[in-house]
Write a protein that holds these residues in place. Structure first.
Motif, PDB file in Angstrom:
ATOM      1  N   GLU A   1      -6.932   8.403  -0.163  1.00 29.81           N
ATOM      2  CA  GLU A   1      -7.056   7.200   0.649  1.00 29.81           C
ATOM      3  C   GLU A   1      -7.675   6.038  -0.128  1.00 29.81           C
ATOM      4  OE1 GLU A   1      -5.604   6.819   3.548  1.00 29.81           O
ATOM      5  OE2 GLU A   1      -4.860   8.855   3.262  1.00 29.81           O
ATOM      6  N   ASP A   2      -8.775   6.277  -0.846  1.00 32.86           N
ATOM      7  CA  ASP A   2      -9.380   5.204  -1.641  1.00 32.86           C
ATOM      8  C   ASP A   2      -8.383   4.667  -2.662  1.00 32.86           C
ATOM      9  OD1 ASP A   2     -11.676   5.519  -0.237  1.00 32.86           O
ATOM     10  OD2 ASP A   2     -12.927   6.156  -1.911  1.00 32.86           O
TER      11      ASP A   2
ATOM     12  N   THR B   1       0.662   7.915   1.517  1.00 36.67           N
ATOM     13  CA  THR B   1       0.194   9.237   1.108  1.00 36.67           C
ATOM     14  C   THR B   1       0.993  10.242   1.921  1.00 36.67           C
ATOM     15  OG1 THR B   1      -2.028   8.334   0.728  1.00 36.67           O
ATOM     16  CG2 THR B   1      -1.808  10.730   0.844  1.00 36.67           C
TER      17      THR B   1
ATOM     18  N   ARG C   1       0.849  -1.193   0.000  1.00 38.11           N
ATOM     19  CA  ARG C   1       0.000   0.000   0.000  1.00 38.11           C
ATOM     20  C   ARG C   1       0.887   1.246   0.000  1.00 38.11           C
ATOM     21  NH1 ARG C   1      -3.109   3.758   2.983  1.00 38.11           N
ATOM     22  NH2 ARG C   1      -5.350   3.619   2.549  1.00 38.11           N
TER      23      ARG C   1
ATOM     24  N   ALA D   1      -5.145   4.517  -2.470  1.00 38.19           N
ATOM     25  CA  ALA D   1      -4.104   3.697  -1.844  1.00 38.19           C
ATOM     26  C   ALA D   1      -4.622   2.344  -1.396  1.00 38.19           C
ATOM     27  CB  ALA D   1      -3.501   4.444  -0.660  1.00 38.19           C
ATOM     28  N   ASP D   2      -5.945   2.185  -1.333  1.00 39.91           N
ATOM     29  CA  ASP D   2      -6.526   0.909  -0.917  1.00 39.91           C
ATOM     30  C   ASP D   2      -6.456  -0.169  -1.990  1.00 39.91           C
ATOM     31  OD1 ASP D   2      -7.140   1.601   1.658  1.00 39.91           O
ATOM     32  OD2 ASP D   2      -9.186   2.247   1.207  1.00 39.91           O
TER      33      ASP D   2
ATOM     34  N   HIS E   1      -9.531  14.432  -0.205  1.00 37.82           N
ATOM     35  CA  HIS E   1      -8.401  13.645   0.276  1.00 37.82           C
ATOM     36  C   HIS E   1      -8.836  12.199   0.522  1.00 37.82           C
ATOM     37  CE1 HIS E   1      -4.851  12.470   2.618  1.00 37.82           C
ATOM     38  NE2 HIS E   1      -5.716  11.908   3.456  1.00 37.82           N
ATOM     39  N   GLY E   2      -9.991  12.027   1.151  1.00 40.13           N
ATOM     40  CA  GLY E   2     -10.478  10.685   1.430  1.00 40.13           C
ATOM     41  C   GLY E   2     -10.755   9.891   0.173  1.00 40.13           C
TER      42      GLY E   2
END
Length: 281
Positions: free
Chosen positions: A76-77, A61, A58, A79-80, A71-72
């Motif tokens: 974040e999504d 960030t 992963r 990097a999932d 950002h979310g």
């Protein structure tokens, strides 16, 4: 008598001041905003994101100038799991450690038709990106991505040429800012294959990745040295084995997420992106 200021001298003066601002922010929390503001002295961008990659683990960030909701969704999504389909990540996989690349120059031929594009770009309003690669050390490769929303003017060749001229300095400044990152982080945990893909052969997994990255049947055939007909047979077998019928379902199976994990509704409450187009300089 004062010497007239030439365009080259003005440009050098702007960049000199920019480097001074970035250097003053080194190691501090204002580094990335200072980097964006400094680059904007010469070429305009709306936002910047910085990721660090180590194999298929992963990604980290490192920083961005996005609002909390974007950002979310964007950082974040991504990097999932969707990062595995990113053209910038593909270059890291191939061993690139430095350089400056425009997203649409390195993307596959059917990139805009891909599920990855719909998920990561279609629901967020990102128009274009240019990635500056830098070597952090310890097996980490950083990518500083300068972007524009799709409501902004497109990136021109002159914009790209200018950022490429700045790339050695940007890369060196970013590498220095995060130089001790590898010494204070946990060892990356390699991403394991999704159980849902266990029934696929290595060639089928290769093809599913290329399909989701945005390669056409012809592009896959050319790169793998097989016929388009063979690619179609592989795709048919993949869909049968995974019990899927759409690329959205294929994307979900690849990432191990429910089919409706990513939806355009995610952006319903996000701050509105201005829809007027700014005038080109």
């Amino acid at each position: 008598m004062m010497t007239p200021t030439t365009p080259k001298l003005r440009l050098l003066e702007q960049w000199s001041r920019a480097v001074a601002d970035i250097a003053a922010a080194q190691r501090g929390p204002s580094f990335v905003p200072a980097l964006l503001a400094s680059v904007k002295r010469l070429v305009d961008f709306d936002f910047v994101m910085v990721f660090a990659y180590a194999g298929t683990a992963r990604p980290l960030t490192l920083a961005d100038t996005l609002d909390a909701q974007r950002h979310g969704i964007i950082a974040e999504d991504y990097a999932d799991g969707p990062f595995l389909l990113d053209p910038f990540f593909r270059l890291v996989e191939e061993g690139r450690r430095t350089g400056c690349y425009r997203l649409h120059d390195i993307a596959p031929d059917h990139f805009r038709r891909s599920e990855y594009f719909r998920i990561h770009y279609g629901r967020t309003g990102i128009g274009e990106e240019i990635g500056v690669f830098f070597d952090i050390g310890g097996g980490l490769t950083g990518v500083t991505s300068f972007g524009r929303w799709d409501s902004s003017p497109p990136i021109t060749r002159a914009d790209l040429d200018l950022l490429r001229a700045l790339e050695p300095a940007i890369g060196a400044l970013c590498a220095a800012h995060w130089s001790n990152l590898h010494a204070r982080r946990e060892p990356p945990q390699p991403r394991t294959a999704q159980p849902s893909l266990a029934s696929l052969t290595l060639r089928e997994r290769e093809i599913i990745t290329m399909v989701l990255r945005g390669h056409s049947t012809e592009s896959i055939a050319m790169q793998l040295g097989i016929s388009p007909g063979t690619v179609k047979i592989h795709r048919k077998n993949i869909y049968r084995k995974l019990k899927v019928s759409t690329q959205a379902e294929l994307f979900a199976a690849f990432l191990g997420h429910p089919p409706d994990a990513y939806s355009p509704r995610d952006m319903a409450e996000a701050p509105q992106i201005p829809q007027h187009r700014r005038k080109s300089r």
